[in-house]
Design an enzyme around this catalytic site. Sequence first.
Site, mmCIF file in Angstrom:
data_model
loop_
_atom_site.group_PDB
_atom_site.id
_atom_site.type_symbol
_atom_site.label_atom_id
_atom_site.label_comp_id
_atom_site.label_asym_id
_atom_site.label_seq_id
_atom_site.Cartn_x
_atom_site.Cartn_y
_atom_site.Cartn_z
ATOM 1 N N LEU A 47 0.811 -1.215 0.000
ATOM 2 C CA LEU A 47 0.000 0.000 0.000
ATOM 3 C C LEU A 47 0.843 1.264 0.000
ATOM 4 C CD1 LEU A 47 -2.686 -1.082 2.625
ATOM 5 C CD2 LEU A 47 -2.909 -1.085 0.136
ATOM 6 N N GLY A 48 2.056 1.156 0.500
ATOM 7 C CA GLY A 48 2.885 2.354 0.574
ATOM 8 C C GLY A 48 4.148 2.091 1.358
ATOM 9 N N GLY A 83 6.881 4.054 4.402
ATOM 10 C CA GLY A 83 7.011 5.127 5.367
ATOM 11 C C GLY A 83 8.293 4.948 6.145
ATOM 12 N N GLY A 84 9.078 6.016 6.235
ATOM 13 C CA GLY A 84 10.322 5.916 6.974
ATOM 14 C C GLY A 84 11.252 4.914 6.322
ATOM 15 N N GLY A 106 10.377 1.436 6.207
ATOM 16 C CA GLY A 106 9.669 0.184 6.013
ATOM 17 C C GLY A 106 8.578 0.286 4.979
ATOM 18 N N LEU A 107 7.844 -0.818 4.849
ATOM 19 C CA LEU A 107 6.761 -0.906 3.875
ATOM 20 C C LEU A 107 5.455 -1.238 4.582
ATOM 21 C CD1 LEU A 107 8.628 -2.974 1.128
ATOM 22 C CD2 LEU A 107 8.292 -0.501 1.189
ATOM 23 N N VAL A 108 4.349 -0.852 3.956
ATOM 24 C CA VAL A 108 3.021 -1.118 4.497
ATOM 25 C C VAL A 108 2.251 -1.956 3.481
ATOM 26 C CG1 VAL A 108 0.871 -0.110 5.337
ATOM 27 C CG2 VAL A 108 3.047 1.076 5.746
ATOM 28 N N LYS A 119 2.888 -3.511 8.895
ATOM 29 C CA LYS A 119 4.063 -2.654 8.738
ATOM 30 C C LYS A 119 5.284 -3.553 8.881
ATOM 31 C CE LYS A 119 4.209 1.505 10.383
ATOM 32 N NZ LYS A 119 4.198 2.695 11.276
ATOM 33 N N ASP A 134 6.381 13.080 16.518
ATOM 34 C CA ASP A 134 6.390 13.300 15.064
ATOM 35 C C ASP A 134 4.995 13.670 14.567
ATOM 36 O OD1 ASP A 134 7.546 13.524 12.566
ATOM 37 O OD2 ASP A 134 7.482 11.378 12.126
#
Length: 303
Positions: free
Chosen positions: A31-32, A34-35, A37-39, A54, A160
Amino acid sequence: MPQNKVLSFPLPEGTLLEDITKNKWILGKQLGSGGFGLVYQVSCKSKEIDCVAKIELKESGGLFCEINFYNRVMKNKTSLDTWMKEQKIDYIGIPSFHGFGITIYKNVEYRFAIIQRLGRDLENILSEKEKFNITVIKKLAIKILDILKFIHSKEFSHGDIKAGNILFGKDDDKVYLVDYGLATKYSSNGKHKEYTINPKNRHNGTMAFTSIDAHKGVTVSRRGDLESLGFCMLKWYSGKLPWEKYEKEPENVQGMKEAFVNNISKKTIPFKNAGIIYNYIKVVTKLEYEEAPNYESLKQMFL
């Protein structure tokens, strides 16, 4: 804080994950990211539940910190129900947590967490709208303050706050704060951490919204989260921040923020109807490092 490392390659769709309670999860489409890692979309073999996975390299620090946060804060359902009853709210804006574990793919160890799937994030919406009107910002502020009040009651700070970490639920009336990779214990058993500068931790967070404490390398306390929210609201309302174009110069950004909060006035926020944001930033930047904010008073500013 453990160091993050970039995920070397994505895990394929159909990969089977087994969490520490032996629940089995099947990876769907990515799905995407972030930072570091992957989702992924993920389905459970034993029950119908809408979640995401995650995934990061095992040695990365962010997801380890996030799992620690969920295990400490979100596991006790009785405690969560009691909080909602006391606060007269019908949900806590933190995703539900469904499992975690380690998996191996091509001889590489990965850490994963299974978390409630949510809707769109504010960053995505802002990419279309650029700005929010003050009515929308007021509603968001109240909901995010409710979330921060809960997180802070558990002696954690988020660290954050930004539009990309604020998501709507399937019901657009519900707002959630996600990504606890920088969540930190600012206090333990009622004893607040002392104000200590650690040069190794300078400028943690997302540069545009990082609190001044975080710029200095100080553990983010309650006031830091509230300050970051103020910077976010200013961005959402005006479409820009004075220090945006200097984001690759953290020392410069820090200096501009310090000058901004030390000389804050309606002239430094010259946007029509921005008085509420001006007043909010003025109040939260005057808090002492260890001071307990009056969340209800802050919420009243937006009613």
